[in-house]
Every structure is written in structure tokens, then in C-alpha cells.
Design an enzyme around this catalytic site. Sequence first.
Site, mmCIF file in Angstrom:
data_model
loop_
_atom_site.group_PDB
_atom_site.id
_atom_site.type_symbol
_atom_site.label_atom_id
_atom_site.label_comp_id
_atom_site.label_asym_id
_atom_site.label_seq_id
_atom_site.Cartn_x
_atom_site.Cartn_y
_atom_site.Cartn_z
ATOM 1 N N ASP A 236 18.525 -10.428 11.875
ATOM 2 C CA ASP A 236 18.733 -11.519 12.684
ATOM 3 C C ASP A 236 20.336 -11.702 12.545
ATOM 4 O O ASP A 236 20.986 -10.602 12.696
ATOM 5 C CB ASP A 236 17.949 -12.603 12.336
ATOM 6 C CG ASP A 236 18.046 -13.697 13.314
ATOM 7 O OD1 ASP A 236 17.283 -13.696 14.118
ATOM 8 O OD2 ASP A 236 18.881 -14.682 13.319
ATOM 9 N N TYR A 383 24.996 -20.589 16.496
ATOM 10 C CA TYR A 383 24.779 -20.169 17.817
ATOM 11 C C TYR A 383 25.938 -20.637 18.663
ATOM 12 O O TYR A 383 26.579 -19.767 19.368
ATOM 13 C CB TYR A 383 23.583 -20.456 18.459
ATOM 14 C CG TYR A 383 22.281 -19.967 17.868
ATOM 15 C CD1 TYR A 383 21.740 -20.411 16.407
ATOM 16 C CD2 TYR A 383 21.447 -18.676 18.628
ATOM 17 C CE1 TYR A 383 20.801 -19.711 16.080
ATOM 18 C CE2 TYR A 383 20.554 -18.166 18.039
ATOM 19 C CZ TYR A 383 20.282 -18.836 16.600
ATOM 20 O OH TYR A 383 19.259 -18.094 16.173
ATOM 21 N N HIS A 436 9.985 -9.464 13.623
ATOM 22 C CA HIS A 436 11.136 -9.902 13.568
ATOM 23 C C HIS A 436 11.702 -10.095 12.043
ATOM 24 O O HIS A 436 12.592 -9.742 11.497
ATOM 25 C CB HIS A 436 11.631 -11.214 14.243
ATOM 26 C CG HIS A 436 13.126 -11.593 14.259
ATOM 27 N ND1 HIS A 436 13.999 -10.756 14.969
ATOM 28 C CD2 HIS A 436 13.706 -12.852 13.888
ATOM 29 C CE1 HIS A 436 15.271 -11.336 14.758
ATOM 30 N NE2 HIS A 436 14.964 -12.417 14.288
#
Length: 462
Positions: A236, A383, A436
Site C-alpha cells: 500500500d 492522501y 491487498h
Amino acid sequence: MGLVKTLFVVLVTIGSAYVTYIIHDSLGSDPVPEINDEFWGPGSKPGVIPGNEDETIKPFKVDFTSDLKDLKSRLKLELDSNRFATPLEGVGFGYGFNTIYLKKVLTYWMEKYDFAKREKWLNRHPHFKTKIGGLDIHFQHIKPTKTMNDKYKKTVPIIFIHGWPGSFVEYQKLIDYFLEPKNSEINFEIVIPSLPGYGFSQASSRPGLTPVRIANILGRLMKRLGYEKYYTLGEDWGSLISTDMGILYPDRVKGTHFSCYSFHPMDQFKQFISTIFSPTTTFPSPRARERYLPLSKLMGYSLRESGYLHIQATKPDTIGIGLTQSPSGLAAYILEKFSTWTNESFMDKEDGGLEHKFTMDELLDNVMVYWVSKCITSSMRLYSEAFNNWHTFRIPVTTPTACVIPPEDVVAASEVGLMSKFPNLKHFSSPNSGGHFLSYEAPEVAAKEALKFFNDIEFDKI
Ligand SMILES: *[C@@H]1O[C@H](CO)[C@@H](O)[C@H](O)[C@H]1NC(C)=O
């Protein structure tokens, strides 16, 4: 889907991809940014570095037990409140986290989760904190015993870097595979940091702490620990940060193993064109073709699964308020990702398939780290930092890299879609199981893929 609609979707996609392509002028690549050591603590200003920083490394322990009263009373209040919306019938996790199942999670958390035992499990290896760039950085530093080392030709350092909504907890099951690996001539001294703003690492006080600047902080951490050369591994955001370390420190990073994905506009463009004209070579695995083709399916899926990203890249602090106050909100927000990103079809299940791949304790360990450190808001800000400052997306990583794309991962990545960003990619592996959170879900698979690459690099076999 009718032909006209398909054509329309294809045209719109080509159009927007083309515009992206032009805007980013992606034939060129950006120069390696000059990242200076900076300070991010309270009251710091860009470019101003205060005097001597306290570089001592202090022992630290995870604490889940000393402030339990508050958590338990909130859990009880929320469970008894009768304020959960009843989910639509038969939708499973299709509209987000199913509240019927959520009540089970919360009940387990309140009544069965053994806080002291889980705290002890997370403290079985030593933890530390040290100040870097004005921030308290937390990390585990784990060394194999001499008996372990005697079995291998060499012991080498590695840093494991986690992502969102994860923490150092995600790597707990991978540790043993690197202390005492099978089919390997090397074993590892392992450093597992919490990213700034995650878990027990302090968050930046001002904007601008982008992934590449975090890479600088972690590079300084490795240096402080006395490691001149080392490997990096990431999932990630950790993928991006571990490869950014290769960009910043090409003489120190010997190789990086990461989850395949490239934000390089040229890679995205190439993958898009390749998917249209040669879908089967772009996605050789049958499961990937089932999930991503025709292209409209991939687009619909990407749209459905990326709403969180838009929120977090724009208004993380607003959503963070509810999540920091409420354990049910926090658990639902984090664990929804552990459901859908582990296997897309878990969305159809009433229990989100969460316990198919993880135990409830494993799931809650990670939620607990977010809860006790109150870090969900600062974690989401990454983010905003990353998407508002396009720092390294177009900078090629020239150090040796290898990547893994598990079949159930949340992104669609292909070999052709990695070339511009990773010109020195040595292995592209796609195992036939896993999602993931590969290192947490299937550490044996993650370890196998990575160890082969690290051995090859260490003994100049590739
Ligand atoms: C994902 O879940 C579906 C349905 O539960 C199952 O058939 C499939 O094998 C799973 N994929 C993996 C890689 O476990």
C-alpha cells in the site's frame, strides 16, 4: 451492456486518459527531488531546521490496558444505543459495513478480546521511539538470535513499511519468515516503523509531509540504527515509500519488494491502451480477467471502491471526527477495507468474509492501534499530502525492484503498466491466492515471493 453504451464508455475513457497524458506531459520524467532534512513538529516552518535534535533511542511498549474504561464504556453505550441503521435485506456488505455483523464485532471487542494478551503479543519483540525531524518515530527493531544467524551465510537489514488502514501490526506474522527463513541463504534484522501520523509515531504539525518526505525520515531512521545498506519492503503506501527510498538513496537501498502498482501517467496510459487491444496479455491471470474485463467493469469497480480516497484526499479532518470519537465508526471504517480488499466477492457476504482470512483478534489488534493512538485523522491526511503534491509519481526507480500482485488486490496492475516507473523491475509475481493485505493474510506467500528476490540480489544472480 449495449454496443452504443460500451463505445461511449470507451471513448470517454480514451478522452480522459489522453487529457491526463497531455496534462502531465508524461513522455518526460521529473528530476529526483532534493529532499532536505526538515522539521515537522509543532511550530516548525518550512526549511527552518532548529538546533540539535535529541537522537537518543528510547524503549517503548504498546499499551492497550491502562485506559480501558473509556473504550469499554463507549462500546457499551454504542451497542445499547439502538442507533444502528438496519441494513437493507440481502445486500451483505454491498452498501458498506453491515451493522448486524458490526454488533458481533463490537460485542467480541467488549467481551472476548483479551487486551492484556494482545498487548503482550505485540510487545513480544522490542519497540522503540526516536525523534526524527521533530517527530517521535515509533519502530520495532528485531534481531535474530545467534543460533538463528549461524544457519545463514549473511544477516542483512530490512525495513517493512505499512500502509493505510494498516499499521506495524500488519507485519507481525511476517517477522518469523525473515528471522529464520526457509529456502534462503540470508536472514534479516528487521525494522518496522509506524509511519508519521500512524500508530505510535507522531503526526506532522504542518502540511507537506508527502510519501517521499516520509522516505527521507525512514532513511534517517535506518542511518541512525547504523545501517548503511539495506532492503526495503512495502505494501500500500509502504510500496510507494519503500520505492521512494530507492529514489532518494540509490546507494543504500539494495532492493525493494512492493505491491505492484504505478501512478506514473505513462504507465497508466500504456496499461489502458494495452487492455483495449490485448486484454489477455495485459491480464494473463483468469481471475484478473474475470474481475477487470470488459473495461467498463474495471471502471465501475474502481469508481465504487475509490470514494474513500477522494474524501481523504480532500476533507480528512471532517470524517476523522466521528471515527476518532466512536469505536463502532472506527472499526467499521477500517474493517470494511479488510473485507473488500481481501476478496472482492466478500462484499456479498453478510459477515464481509472478514473471519475467512483473519481472526477477530488479528482484525482488532490493528483497530486497537488506531483507537489508542487516536491516529485515524492524521493517517488519512497522507492522501491529501500525496495527491496534492505530485512528487515522485513520474520519477523512475532505478534500484532493483520486484513486485507482487495478489489476485484479489484492490488495484489492477499489469507488467506493461509498470515499465516507465520501474525500469529495473526484476520479478513480477502473481501468486494464486491473497489480497491487498498479503503479509498479514498469507505471510508464507508474501515471504516466498520476496525472499527469492532478495537472495538473487544479495548473490548477484539477477
Ligand atoms: C474469493 O472469494 C470467492 C467466493 O467466496 C472464492 O470463490 C474465491 O476463491 C476467493 N478467492 C481467493 C483468492 O481466495
